[in-house]
Scaffold this motif. Sequence first.
Motif, PDB file in Angstrom:
ATOM      1  N   ALA A   1     -21.075  91.195  11.073  1.00 21.79           N
ATOM      2  CA  ALA A   1     -20.433  92.456  11.474  1.00 21.79           C
ATOM      3  C   ALA A   1     -21.213  93.616  10.881  1.00 21.79           C
ATOM      4  O   ALA A   1     -21.452  93.657   9.665  1.00 21.79           O
ATOM      5  CB  ALA A   1     -18.980  92.490  11.017  1.00 21.79           C
ATOM      6  N   LEU A   2     -21.632  94.543  11.717  1.00 21.22           N
ATOM      7  CA  LEU A   2     -22.270  95.781  11.287  1.00 21.22           C
ATOM      8  C   LEU A   2     -21.196  96.862  11.263  1.00 21.22           C
ATOM      9  O   LEU A   2     -20.564  97.138  12.286  1.00 21.22           O
ATOM     10  CB  LEU A   2     -23.395  96.163  12.259  1.00 21.22           C
ATOM     11  CG  LEU A   2     -24.114  97.482  11.993  1.00 21.22           C
ATOM     12  CD1 LEU A   2     -24.838  97.440  10.656  1.00 21.22           C
ATOM     13  CD2 LEU A   2     -25.095  97.789  13.122  1.00 21.22           C
ATOM     14  N   ILE A   3     -20.958  97.468  10.105  1.00 23.01           N
ATOM     15  CA  ILE A   3     -19.867  98.425   9.915  1.00 23.01           C
ATOM     16  C   ILE A   3     -20.473  99.777   9.558  1.00 23.01           C
ATOM     17  O   ILE A   3     -21.254  99.891   8.602  1.00 23.01           O
ATOM     18  CB  ILE A   3     -18.911  97.950   8.802  1.00 23.01           C
ATOM     19  CG1 ILE A   3     -18.392  96.545   9.133  1.00 23.01           C
ATOM     20  CG2 ILE A   3     -17.749  98.926   8.635  1.00 23.01           C
ATOM     21  CD1 ILE A   3     -17.676  95.874   7.982  1.00 23.01           C
TER      22      ILE A   3
ATOM     23  N   ALA B   1     -15.541 110.791  14.507  1.00 19.25           N
ATOM     24  CA  ALA B   1     -15.614 110.266  13.157  1.00 19.25           C
ATOM     25  C   ALA B   1     -14.708 109.048  13.022  1.00 19.25           C
ATOM     26  O   ALA B   1     -13.710 108.899  13.732  1.00 19.25           O
ATOM     27  CB  ALA B   1     -15.213 111.340  12.148  1.00 19.25           C
ATOM     28  N   GLY B   2     -15.053 108.161  12.114  1.00 20.27           N
ATOM     29  CA  GLY B   2     -14.252 106.969  11.890  1.00 20.27           C
ATOM     30  C   GLY B   2     -15.123 105.817  11.441  1.00 20.27           C
ATOM     31  O   GLY B   2     -16.339 105.946  11.280  1.00 20.27           O
ATOM     32  N   GLU B   3     -14.500 104.655  11.214  1.00 19.80           N
ATOM     33  CA  GLU B   3     -15.239 103.451  10.841  1.00 19.80           C
ATOM     34  C   GLU B   3     -15.312 102.530  12.047  1.00 19.80           C
ATOM     35  O   GLU B   3     -14.288 102.220  12.663  1.00 19.80           O
ATOM     36  CB  GLU B   3     -14.551 102.736   9.672  1.00 19.80           C
ATOM     37  CG  GLU B   3     -15.346 101.542   9.159  1.00 19.80           C
ATOM     38  CD  GLU B   3     -14.718 100.900   7.931  1.00 19.80           C
ATOM     39  OE1 GLU B   3     -15.092 101.309   6.820  1.00 19.80           O
ATOM     40  OE2 GLU B   3     -13.859 100.012   8.101  1.00 19.80           O
ATOM     41  N   TYR B   4     -16.529 102.080  12.380  1.00 14.62           N
ATOM     42  CA  TYR B   4     -16.747 101.294  13.586  1.00 14.62           C
ATOM     43  C   TYR B   4     -17.429  99.975  13.215  1.00 14.62           C
ATOM     44  O   TYR B   4     -18.249  99.922  12.282  1.00 14.62           O
ATOM     45  CB  TYR B   4     -17.616 102.064  14.582  1.00 14.62           C
ATOM     46  CG  TYR B   4     -16.975 103.347  15.045  1.00 14.62           C
ATOM     47  CD1 TYR B   4     -16.093 103.356  16.116  1.00 14.62           C
ATOM     48  CD2 TYR B   4     -17.243 104.554  14.397  1.00 14.62           C
ATOM     49  CE1 TYR B   4     -15.500 104.532  16.538  1.00 14.62           C
ATOM     50  CE2 TYR B   4     -16.651 105.731  14.812  1.00 14.62           C
ATOM     51  CZ  TYR B   4     -15.777 105.720  15.887  1.00 14.62           C
ATOM     52  OH  TYR B   4     -15.189 106.885  16.306  1.00 14.62           O
ATOM     53  N   THR B   5     -17.084  98.937  13.989  1.00 15.91           N
ATOM     54  CA  THR B   5     -17.609  97.600  13.722  1.00 15.91           C
ATOM     55  C   THR B   5     -18.238  97.025  14.985  1.00 15.91           C
ATOM     56  O   THR B   5     -17.635  97.074  16.060  1.00 15.91           O
ATOM     57  CB  THR B   5     -16.494  96.658  13.230  1.00 15.91           C
ATOM     58  OG1 THR B   5     -15.926  97.194  12.032  1.00 15.91           O
ATOM     59  CG2 THR B   5     -17.048  95.260  12.956  1.00 15.91           C
ATOM     60  N   LEU B   6     -19.426  96.492  14.839  1.00 15.92           N
ATOM     61  CA  LEU B   6     -20.122  95.794  15.919  1.00 15.92           C
ATOM     62  C   LEU B   6     -20.402  94.371  15.455  1.00 15.92           C
ATOM     63  O   LEU B   6     -21.027  94.159  14.415  1.00 15.92           O
ATOM     64  CB  LEU B   6     -21.436  96.505  16.254  1.00 15.92           C
ATOM     65  CG  LEU B   6     -22.357  95.809  17.260  1.00 15.92           C
ATOM     66  CD1 LEU B   6     -21.702  95.770  18.627  1.00 15.92           C
ATOM     67  CD2 LEU B   6     -23.699  96.513  17.337  1.00 15.92           C
ATOM     68  N   THR B   7     -19.909  93.380  16.196  1.00 10.49           N
ATOM     69  CA  THR B   7     -20.055  91.978  15.813  1.00 10.49           C
ATOM     70  C   THR B   7     -21.085  91.299  16.708  1.00 10.49           C
ATOM     71  O   THR B   7     -21.097  91.521  17.921  1.00 10.49           O
ATOM     72  CB  THR B   7     -18.698  91.255  15.920  1.00 10.49           C
ATOM     73  OG1 THR B   7     -17.745  91.939  15.108  1.00 10.49           O
ATOM     74  CG2 THR B   7     -18.810  89.815  15.462  1.00 10.49           C
ATOM     75  N   PHE B   8     -21.943  90.482  16.114  1.00 11.17           N
ATOM     76  CA  PHE B   8     -22.967  89.775  16.882  1.00 11.17           C
ATOM     77  C   PHE B   8     -23.259  88.434  16.228  1.00 11.17           C
ATOM     78  O   PHE B   8     -22.973  88.234  15.037  1.00 11.17           O
ATOM     79  CB  PHE B   8     -24.256  90.599  16.977  1.00 11.17           C
ATOM     80  CG  PHE B   8     -24.898  90.885  15.646  1.00 11.17           C
ATOM     81  CD1 PHE B   8     -25.921  90.084  15.158  1.00 11.17           C
ATOM     82  CD2 PHE B   8     -24.479  91.956  14.869  1.00 11.17           C
ATOM     83  CE1 PHE B   8     -26.516  90.340  13.933  1.00 11.17           C
ATOM     84  CE2 PHE B   8     -25.065  92.221  13.637  1.00 11.17           C
ATOM     85  CZ  PHE B   8     -26.087  91.413  13.175  1.00 11.17           C
ATOM     86  N   THR B   9     -23.792  87.504  17.008  1.00 11.56           N
ATOM     87  CA  THR B   9     -24.126  86.166  16.512  1.00 11.56           C
ATOM     88  C   THR B   9     -25.625  85.932  16.674  1.00 11.56           C
ATOM     89  O   THR B   9     -26.179  86.117  17.763  1.00 11.56           O
ATOM     90  CB  THR B   9     -23.343  85.087  17.278  1.00 11.56           C
ATOM     91  OG1 THR B   9     -21.938  85.320  17.098  1.00 11.56           O
ATOM     92  CG2 THR B   9     -23.695  83.698  16.777  1.00 11.56           C
ATOM     93  N   MET B  10     -26.278  85.527  15.595  1.00  7.94           N
ATOM     94  CA  MET B  10     -27.707  85.256  15.634  1.00  7.94           C
ATOM     95  C   MET B  10     -27.991  84.015  16.468  1.00  7.94           C
ATOM     96  O   MET B  10     -27.247  83.027  16.427  1.00  7.94           O
ATOM     97  CB  MET B  10     -28.244  85.037  14.214  1.00  7.94           C
ATOM     98  CG  MET B  10     -28.119  86.247  13.315  1.00  7.94           C
ATOM     99  SD  MET B  10     -29.214  87.595  13.813  1.00  7.94           S
ATOM    100  CE  MET B  10     -30.812  86.868  13.468  1.00  7.94           C
ATOM    101  N   ALA B  11     -29.078  84.057  17.240  1.00  3.94           N
ATOM    102  CA  ALA B  11     -29.513  82.873  17.979  1.00  3.94           C
ATOM    103  C   ALA B  11     -30.014  81.806  17.003  1.00  3.94           C
ATOM    104  O   ALA B  11     -30.342  82.101  15.845  1.00  3.94           O
ATOM    105  CB  ALA B  11     -30.618  83.247  18.965  1.00  3.94           C
ATOM    106  N   GLN B  12     -30.081  80.576  17.498  1.00 11.84           N
ATOM    107  CA  GLN B  12     -30.491  79.468  16.639  1.00 11.84           C
ATOM    108  C   GLN B  12     -31.955  79.558  16.214  1.00 11.84           C
ATOM    109  O   GLN B  12     -32.365  78.879  15.267  1.00 11.84           O
ATOM    110  CB  GLN B  12     -30.239  78.139  17.362  1.00 11.84           C
ATOM    111  CG  GLN B  12     -28.772  77.822  17.606  1.00 11.84           C
ATOM    112  CD  GLN B  12     -27.983  77.614  16.322  1.00 11.84           C
ATOM    113  OE1 GLN B  12     -28.550  77.242  15.299  1.00 11.84           O
ATOM    114  NE2 GLN B  12     -26.685  77.866  16.371  1.00 11.84           N
ATOM    115  N   HIS B  13     -32.752  80.388  16.920  1.00  8.75           N
ATOM    116  CA  HIS B  13     -34.172  80.488  16.589  1.00  8.75           C
ATOM    117  C   HIS B  13     -34.542  81.849  16.008  1.00  8.75           C
ATOM    118  O   HIS B  13     -35.717  82.141  15.825  1.00  8.75           O
ATOM    119  CB  HIS B  13     -35.018  80.228  17.833  1.00  8.75           C
ATOM    120  CG  HIS B  13     -34.808  81.236  18.934  1.00  8.75           C
ATOM    121  ND1 HIS B  13     -33.627  81.328  19.624  1.00  8.75           N
ATOM    122  CD2 HIS B  13     -35.634  82.184  19.444  1.00  8.75           C
ATOM    123  CE1 HIS B  13     -33.721  82.296  20.521  1.00  8.75           C
ATOM    124  NE2 HIS B  13     -34.930  82.818  20.435  1.00  8.75           N
TER     125      HIS B  13
END
Length: 756
Positions: free
Chosen positions: A680-682, A713-725
């Motif tokens: 999660a990037l916050i 303004a505010g706190e924001y979250t971006l969620t991502f999943t790394m690839a296996q490679h």
Amino acid sequence: MKVKKLISAILACVMVMTISAPQVFAAEKPQNINQAGQTETFFDDFSGDALDTGKWLVAEKMWGGWNGGVVPENVSVSSGTLKLEGHGNLYTGDVQGCNKNLPGGIRTGAAIATRDYYASGCYEVVAKVAPVFGACSAIWTFEYEEYDKDSEEYKNYPDQTGKLAIVNHEIDIELPTANADFDTPTFRAARFNTYEMENRSKSHFQTLPEAVDDGQWHTYRFDWHTGDANEQARVDFYVDGQLLYTSYEHIPTHASRLWLGIWFPASKDSDGDGFGDTGWTGTADFDTAVFEIDSVRITPYCEAGDTVGNETYPKDGWAADSFPEDIEAERYEHIRNGDFSAGAENWTAAGGAEVSDGRGILRTGSATRTLSQPIAVQPNMTYTLKADIVSDGTRVTLGVRKANGSVNTHEIYTDSGEKVLTFTTGKSCREMEVYVQVERYQDGAPAYVDNISVISGKNAPTSPGIPAPEPEPAEPPAEKPEFIVNGAFADGSSGWSLSGGAEIAEGVARLASGSNTDRMTQTVQLEKGKTYTLSADIVSCGASLQFGVSDYNGRYTQLEKVVDAGGIVQLTFTTAAHIDTVKIYFQVLRYQQSSSPVLIRNVSLVEGEMGNIPEPAPEPDPEPPAGASLLPNGDFSNGADHWRLSGSAAIESGAAVLASGSNTDRMTQTVRLQRGKTYALIVDVAECGAELQFGVNDYNGRYTKAEQTVSEAGEYTLTFTMAQHMDNVEVYLQVLRYQGSNEPVVINAVRLIESA
């Protein structure tokens, strides 16, 4: 001949970020390509039964008026000649042109160009022109560059006042045309043109000794001299061995591709329908005509006046799958969790679709049940989609489409087995959605799906869910000899030539962008006609790094890559049969926005293909405390440490400040993460006076991106999943230029944490 780039409007996209199926976007296609003039003679007599695509590119683009452009379907080779077909106003066939607003495929031609670039030399084409008015049979060299008014390069052209400085080094032979001797278009006249820029050109309308629309072979030739101690810069134009005209004005010097084509100049509206249908070659009132070419020869002169340009779009405007190196770069698995081993992760299940026991389940009934996943793709490229399907008569649709449902390539299956289909992306397509579904109102047993795979190319390997036999263990390969002297920099700069501000100290080479280009080179003795791989460990990449090899295929030849991130980089090349000495180079060009250094260690050059050199296994990073941020200095307590800033971005008083002005303000940091894990990037935004974009690059493969745009303004979250490679990503925050507001965006902190 004005082969211009058609600049499309940028479409705004609304993106919804979720843990299960994040949006993915492919980056711009890399345009780097060797543009140095070739030194060996080129010849093609089209003796095969197909065009030699190792020598030629096939064009698919538009220019020059209200026409259908040129398309690959109109290019063919048969009976020992190249045939470039043009379709006039009376055409009623099935081939469609590039102009979707010009129906029926009328005024649509064909063109090819050499894959390599050539400069001064003798260019000779034996051909029969298309003997019709309204179509232009043309032979021309072309090299095109455009520079935005805000760029440094624009300043090199003080006479330019428009938004772009257009550089096109060009030589033309075009016919038919009118001239001072003939009031209407005729095949007794030809245009002989030379260009340096859009507004620096010389056009000459030459009367020919005889009309050339006689169905006979004629030899069209020009001798291009860029100038040296023995030759004045000029272009001599010949037809059938007779010198007809010499141009001394606006002589191009940049190495260029040689084009052959039939196209349709159309600007005047002669039939009153509101669109141009007549040009300087006349009106195309015919069905089909052919510009036929028997042979092409280029004999390079290699004069001192030859220069190497920097073509802006060398890979744009060509038929799909024109560049094997780009296809190879995409030859990785684009589907995440295609074997459903992680359940429904990365998949969107709709209508009651299920995932259980490592496979997708699509039941029949009153609802359409669908499993789908977005994938990043490159434009104008072919991919192979595969899936294992189990069906006992139930209709199962496997396909790929755009998110809005358009451009849908699919097949319907009612039996079991591995299913395979190919699809080709459009010219600007960077994202597609793979889907498998059972449509509603069917009776029968459920269908099952597993091992879904997408890989570039028409012959992609078998999907990863179907294991291949284990190979017998091989003997470890013998260690290969090293050709680089002092590649680990243990002896300082010994063996290396440094220029600009380049320096080597403590086992690391350091190059940075400033008022000079920093460069390090080494001349190496190799063997003729053998393949080698150059590799380097980029510890940190604070600016764009160019690395490559010069003179490997003859004088002035060059093979190069550009990188913007750390890690192991490699480049494979083969020396020509007459070449045994090459120059290896690494350089950071001057005047880049970032002044952060590029740090290099362990440069290596060994014989063999790229894959023969294993990357060193990374040392394991210590486990951070639970919930700890993986971004160094994410609270900006140490100023700009670890961050790369560009534009007017600044970090002061424990906060980052970005604003919209004449430049894009941007801050980035490259971070090593763990493969296959979710993060999660916050971002804590204190003030938001303009739109802020933040996200990560390369998390799911090269050129992929997950991004969010905020305006409050505010706190924001971006969620991502790394690839296996993948284990390296670039975190970025930016405020684009030319927004309506010049109020700043103030960021208190940026955190990156592992997500549950």
